[in-house]
Design an enzyme around this catalytic site. Structure first.
Site, short mmCIF file in Angstrom:
data_model
loop_
_atom_site.label_atom_id
_atom_site.label_comp_id
_atom_site.label_asym_id
_atom_site.label_seq_id
_atom_site.Cartn_x
_atom_site.Cartn_y
_atom_site.Cartn_z
N ARG A 15 0.80 -1.23 0.00
CA ARG A 15 0.00 0.00 0.00
C ARG A 15 0.84 1.29 0.00
O ARG A 15 0.31 2.39 -0.14
CB ARG A 15 -0.98 -0.02 1.19
CG ARG A 15 -2.12 -1.01 0.94
CD ARG A 15 -3.25 -0.81 1.90
NE ARG A 15 -2.92 -1.35 3.22
CZ ARG A 15 -3.43 -0.91 4.35
NH1 ARG A 15 -4.27 0.11 4.35
NH2 ARG A 15 -3.11 -1.46 5.50
N LYS A 22 9.21 -0.85 2.27
CA LYS A 22 8.49 0.02 3.22
C LYS A 22 9.37 0.48 4.39
O LYS A 22 9.34 1.66 4.75
CB LYS A 22 7.26 -0.71 3.76
CG LYS A 22 6.51 0.09 4.80
CD LYS A 22 5.13 -0.45 5.05
CE LYS A 22 5.12 -1.71 5.85
NZ LYS A 22 3.74 -2.11 6.20
N TYR A 103 8.41 -5.40 14.92
CA TYR A 103 8.12 -5.17 13.50
C TYR A 103 8.91 -3.95 13.01
O TYR A 103 8.91 -2.91 13.68
CB TYR A 103 6.64 -4.85 13.28
CG TYR A 103 5.66 -5.98 13.50
CD1 TYR A 103 6.07 -7.29 13.73
CD2 TYR A 103 4.29 -5.71 13.47
CE1 TYR A 103 5.15 -8.30 13.92
CE2 TYR A 103 3.36 -6.72 13.66
CZ TYR A 103 3.80 -8.01 13.89
OH TYR A 103 2.88 -9.00 14.09
N GLY A 104 9.49 -4.07 11.83
CA GLY A 104 10.24 -2.95 11.26
C GLY A 104 9.36 -1.78 10.86
O GLY A 104 9.86 -0.66 10.68
N ARG A 315 26.72 21.22 6.77
CA ARG A 315 26.65 19.92 6.11
C ARG A 315 27.57 18.92 6.81
O ARG A 315 28.35 19.27 7.69
CB ARG A 315 27.00 20.09 4.64
CG ARG A 315 25.92 20.89 3.89
CD ARG A 315 26.32 21.20 2.48
NE ARG A 315 26.72 20.01 1.76
CZ ARG A 315 27.54 20.00 0.71
NH1 ARG A 315 28.06 21.14 0.26
NH2 ARG A 315 27.86 18.88 0.12
N SER A 387 37.28 40.28 2.85
CA SER A 387 36.03 39.97 2.16
C SER A 387 36.30 39.56 0.71
O SER A 387 37.22 40.07 0.07
CB SER A 387 35.11 41.19 2.16
OG SER A 387 34.72 41.45 3.49
N SER A 405 41.06 42.14 0.61
CA SER A 405 39.72 41.91 0.04
C SER A 405 39.83 41.66 -1.46
O SER A 405 40.63 42.30 -2.14
CB SER A 405 38.85 43.14 0.25
OG SER A 405 38.64 43.32 1.60
N ARG A 422 45.23 40.52 -6.32
CA ARG A 422 44.21 41.22 -7.11
C ARG A 422 44.91 42.27 -7.95
O ARG A 422 46.05 42.66 -7.68
CB ARG A 422 43.17 41.87 -6.18
CG ARG A 422 43.79 42.93 -5.29
CD ARG A 422 42.87 43.43 -4.21
NE ARG A 422 43.46 44.57 -3.55
CZ ARG A 422 43.15 44.98 -2.33
NH1 ARG A 422 42.26 44.33 -1.61
NH2 ARG A 422 43.73 46.04 -1.81
C1 UD1 Z 1 -0.07 -9.07 12.70
C2 UD1 Z 1 -0.56 -10.01 13.80
C3 UD1 Z 1 -1.82 -9.45 14.44
C4 UD1 Z 1 -1.53 -8.07 14.99
C5 UD1 Z 1 -0.96 -7.16 13.90
C6 UD1 Z 1 -0.49 -5.86 14.50
C7 UD1 Z 1 0.05 -12.28 13.09
C8 UD1 Z 1 -0.42 -13.54 12.49
N1 UD1 Z 1 -0.84 -11.31 13.22
O1 UD1 Z 1 -1.06 -9.06 11.69
O2 UD1 Z 1 -2.26 -10.30 15.50
O3 UD1 Z 1 -2.72 -7.51 15.55
O4 UD1 Z 1 0.16 -7.77 13.25
O5 UD1 Z 1 -0.11 -4.99 13.50
O6 UD1 Z 1 1.20 -12.17 13.48
N2 UD1 Z 1 6.23 -10.00 7.99
C9 UD1 Z 1 7.35 -10.64 7.53
N3 UD1 Z 1 7.23 -11.83 6.91
C10 UD1 Z 1 6.03 -12.43 6.73
C11 UD1 Z 1 4.89 -11.77 7.20
C12 UD1 Z 1 5.01 -10.56 7.83
O7 UD1 Z 1 8.47 -10.13 7.68
O8 UD1 Z 1 6.00 -13.52 6.15
C13 UD1 Z 1 6.38 -8.71 8.66
C14 UD1 Z 1 5.67 -7.59 7.90
O9 UD1 Z 1 6.58 -6.96 7.01
C15 UD1 Z 1 5.24 -6.68 9.01
C16 UD1 Z 1 5.01 -7.61 10.18
O10 UD1 Z 1 5.73 -8.78 9.91
O11 UD1 Z 1 6.26 -5.77 9.39
C17 UD1 Z 1 3.53 -7.90 10.41
O12 UD1 Z 1 2.99 -8.50 9.27
P1 UD1 Z 1 1.54 -8.13 8.75
O13 UD1 Z 1 1.31 -8.88 7.50
O14 UD1 Z 1 1.36 -6.67 8.74
O15 UD1 Z 1 0.65 -8.77 9.91
P2 UD1 Z 1 -0.85 -8.43 10.23
O16 UD1 Z 1 -1.72 -9.20 9.32
O17 UD1 Z 1 -1.03 -6.97 10.29
#
Ligand code: UD1
Ligand code: MG
Length: 451
Positions: A15, A22, A103-104, A315, A387, A405, A422
């Site tokens: 999405r 992402k 989760y990342g 920078r 300057s 300058s 100069r």
């Molecule tokens: C998951 C949870 C759900 C929870 C929700 C919170 C499970 C089965 N469900 O659902 O209970 O309420 O998160 O947001 O765990 N990912 C992988 N590899 C995979 C699948 C997922 O790395 O094979 C990673 C995704 O990139 C993401 C995270 O795991 O960062 C969660 O996956 P996602 O598919 O969003 O899980 P939800 O269906 O939202």
């Protein structure tokens, strides 16, 4: 007690509609992934394993830029969160102590919350981070009996009664490493999604007579990013938190809503930040400095008592010692300014070292790039650069020297010397009036001829 982390980051993020994975989209001038990593790293983990899939090589590179010791495993096919965790088994199954799964794409989980989960491990074999959802939507539901967690049911698999539950799964789970991987190995995929659910380990633990528990956090902490609109909303939330934290730490913000922080911005107390200041990555500012309006800072260090701006750009590699002054329309890159240096106006300094109490005049430019290579400029202490001096690098200006300058300095200047590079000025008496008269008569002649 030792702890290791698994950060799930294999998902595509469909999405986001993006070529970039992402977790590499930026929040607070840092990849989304770094937020979870930073919260976890504060626990001083023994090992960190990132599970990468979509854009794995980019994710791996980014993870290593955060910390070279991070291990990255590849999940070629995304078969579910349980399957994702299983990919880390070869690296962590024999790790002593606990594993926390993060989760990342969930950037706001706080270190204190993770610590509370570790503490709760004294009472439960598996600890899940839950939250009371304002709108439980499609989150997994936590089925609780008395004070312990019975199981987690995914929305798709839930009955109508279970869907009424508002206590939801954030996704963050903690268990002893060997137990975690034993349980994950038992997870099947006979469910509505045909996925291996990490969440199934709760019921599996209970079936073994083990206990599971919930630590509850604020819903805001569990916010996940799925769309660019959510990313923008998260940015606003992140900035609001950073502004509040800066002020709590004794930093004055003249107009907080217009100051933008990065994840790793560090500012000492009694520093004042004017309106419309943007911090890119890797900025540290000591106490009692002043950053005036409309500055853009990135990869720089500003010492106590220094003042910067308005309209200055620092920078990467800009290093300002104590009481340095950098004024308006000045750009500093890969340059060290020693104590008390003044660079007041309209100047570019790149690949330069400036000795203490040297004054750089308005319009000075270090010509550090010849179109192919970069070259260094060395300016000694107590120098006065006039300057509009062009310093054609590589070049060295000795201590206590001066440049006139408008000089173009192509050769080294010895200590205490005045360098003039100069054209010599000549004055022609009365010539201005004669020239004006001639120009006027040419104009009049042209007008008469209708030109
Ligand atoms: C998951 C949870 C759900 C929870 C929700 C919170 C499970 C089965 N469900 O659902 O209970 O309420 O998160 O947001 O765990 N990912 C992988 N590899 C995979 C699948 C997922 O790395 O094979 C990673 C995704 O990139 C993401 C995270 O795991 O960062 C969660 O996956 P996602 O598919 O969003 O899980 P939800 O269906 O939202
Ligand atoms: Mg999700």
């Amino acid at each position: 007690m030792s702890v290791s982390l698994i950060v799930l980051a294999a998902g595509k993020g469909t999405r986001m509609d993006s070529d970039l994975p992402k977790v590499l989209h930026r929040l607070g001038a840092a990849p989304l992934l770094y937020h979870a990593l930073q919260a976890g790293q504060t626990l001083d983990p023994a090992q960190i394993v990132v599970v990468a899939g979509h854009g794995a090589s980019l994710v791996e590179k980014s993870a290593h830029a955060f910390d070279a010791a991070i291990e990255v495993v590849h999940q070629a096919e995304q078969l579910g969160t349980g399957h994702a965790v299983a990919q880390a088994a070869p690296l962590l199954a024999n790790a002593p102590g606990d594993v926390i799964v993060l989760y990342g794409d969930t950037p706001f989980v706080r270190t204190d919350t993770l610590q509370a989960m570790l503490d709760a491990r004294a009472r439960h074999a598996v600890v899940v981070l839950g939250f009371e959802a304002a709108d439980p939507g499609r989150y997994g539901r936590l089925v609780v009996d008395s004070d312990s967690l019975d199981r987690i049911v995914e929305f798709k698999d839930a009955t109508d009664e279970e869907r009424v539950i508002t206590l939801c799964n954030s996704g963050v789970i903690c268990a002893d490493a060997s137990l975690l991987f034993d349980l994950v190995a038992l997870v099947g995929n006979e469910n509505a999604s045909g996925e291996y659910y990490l969440t199934d380990i709760v019921a599996l633990a209970r079936a073994k007579g083990l206990s599971a528990g919930v630590v509850i956090c604020d819903e805001a902490e569990t916010l996940g990013i799925n769309t660019r609109a959510e990313l923008a909303a998260a940015e606003a939330a992140f900035q609001a938190r950073m502004r509040a934290e800066a002020m709590e730490n004794g930093v004055t913000l003249a107009d907080p809503a217009t100051v933008y922080f990065a994840l790793d911005t560090v500012i000492g107390r009694d520093t004042t930040i004017g309106p419309n200041v943007v911090f890119g990555p890797r900025v540290t500012i000591e106490s009692g400095a002043e950053i005036k309006a409309f500055c853009h800072l990135e990869g720089c260090h500003i010492s106590r008592g220094a003042s910067v701006g308005p309209f200055a750009r620092l920078r990467p590699g800009a290093e300002l010692a104590e009481d340095v002054h950098v004024g308006n329309f000045v750009e500093i890159k890969n340059t060290v300014l020693d104590e008390g240096v003044k660079v007041g106006h309209l100047t570019y300094l790149g690949d330069t070292h400036v000795g203490e109490h040297t004054n750089i005049g308005a319009g000075t430019i270090t010509c550090n790039y010849d179109g192919v290579n970069k070259h260094r400029t060395e300016i000694g202490p107590r120098v006065f650069i006039g300057s509009n001096t062009m310093l054609v690098a590589p070049v060295t200006i000795g201590r206590d020297a001066m440049t006139g300058s408008g000089s173009v300095i192509t050769e080294n200047v010895p200590a205490e010397a005045l360098a003039l590079g100069r054209a010599k000025q000549v004055n022609k008496p009365g010539l201005a009036v004669r020239l004006f008269d001639r120009l006027k008569s040419i104009k009049a002649k042209r007008q008469k001829e209708g030109q």
